[in-house]
Write an enzyme that holds these catalytic residues in place. Sequence first.
Site, PDB file in Angstrom:
ATOM      1  N   ASP A  35       2.863   9.545   1.677  1.00  0.00           N
ATOM      2  CA  ASP A  35       3.311   8.805   0.502  1.00  0.00           C
ATOM      3  C   ASP A  35       2.184   8.885  -0.531  1.00  0.00           C
ATOM      4  OD1 ASP A  35       4.847   7.005  -1.082  1.00  0.00           O
ATOM      5  OD2 ASP A  35       3.590   5.354  -0.384  1.00  0.00           O
ATOM      6  N   ASP A  37       1.772   6.501  -3.823  1.00  0.00           N
ATOM      7  CA  ASP A  37       1.311   5.194  -4.304  1.00  0.00           C
ATOM      8  C   ASP A  37       0.898   4.327  -3.116  1.00  0.00           C
ATOM      9  OD1 ASP A  37       1.861   5.517  -7.170  1.00  0.00           O
ATOM     10  OD2 ASP A  37       3.952   5.566  -6.566  1.00  0.00           O
ATOM     11  N   ASP A 238       2.269   3.215   3.247  1.00  0.00           N
ATOM     12  CA  ASP A 238       1.674   1.875   3.148  1.00  0.00           C
ATOM     13  C   ASP A 238       2.713   0.774   3.197  1.00  0.00           C
ATOM     14  OD1 ASP A 238       2.534   2.769   0.460  1.00  0.00           O
ATOM     15  OD2 ASP A 238       1.760   0.819  -0.171  1.00  0.00           O
TER      16      ASP A 238
END
Length: 292
Positions: A35, A37, A238
Amino acid sequence: MIPHSARLQRVLNSLCMIFPENALNVRTLQNFIFDLDGVIWRGHTPIVGAVEAVNQLRAGGKRCFYCTNNSRLSQSQFADRLRSIGLQLEDEDVISSSWATARFLETEMPKGFSVFVVGEDGLRGALQSVGARVISAEEAESEVADCVVAGIDREFNYEKMRLAQRQILRGARFIATNRDATFPVEEGVVPGSGSIIAAIVTASGTEPTTIGKPAPLMLQLCVEKFGLVREQTAMIGDRLDTDIACAHRAGLPAILVLTGVNSRADGETAQGEEKPDAIFDDLPALLANLIQ
């Protein structure tokens, strides 16, 4: 038994926490899908050690890909931005929700389909690249598009919501790039496209087809496109509700890093598809576990 010192325990925690009932041997992994961000960067700032860790993985023969729900930029723009912070990659190594949305609609809609877009240039460009005709706000007053596609739009306002509602109520198919309520930036979090989608859902009374994580389509496209072996391919993210759930829906191991939205406590208490197979403080900690 000699007790661990508090300092040693912190070091061990920083390297890796693996659930004993679902142990993941990270050294068997050959492919990593990151990922962006909260994993590679926050806002415009690279996360400390992330670039160096990914470059070392590549240097060690691992294959690295990038999968983001952010629909703001095009595939090539994301790749350019990643290269600008020091990562080596090809444009096709990026799987974005805008790219995946365009590929989905290319197979679902008739050639030359029309679309009203709540979003930014990256999403419009991806749709146009598969032959879609993006209609303007003026055209949306009188014409009914084949579909409404909504993603992150930093100029979202009441008028865009009204036109999206108008199109959907008149029969346009409703597609969402993703439903992330927030995304991480340097100072914390800001509203994500999910906040915009929620407004349109409320106004139209219609739930969209969602393309981005946690729907598995983007990871499935990546696995199929590059011929990856699922057991050797991990998603690193995250967020439990998007990245981790998406990985499990796509049949991939899921690794949580703590540089974005969710905490270690979140990961340790998560259940079902949101339960990560392993938790690391950050990407350098993942790398350390791979090479130790």
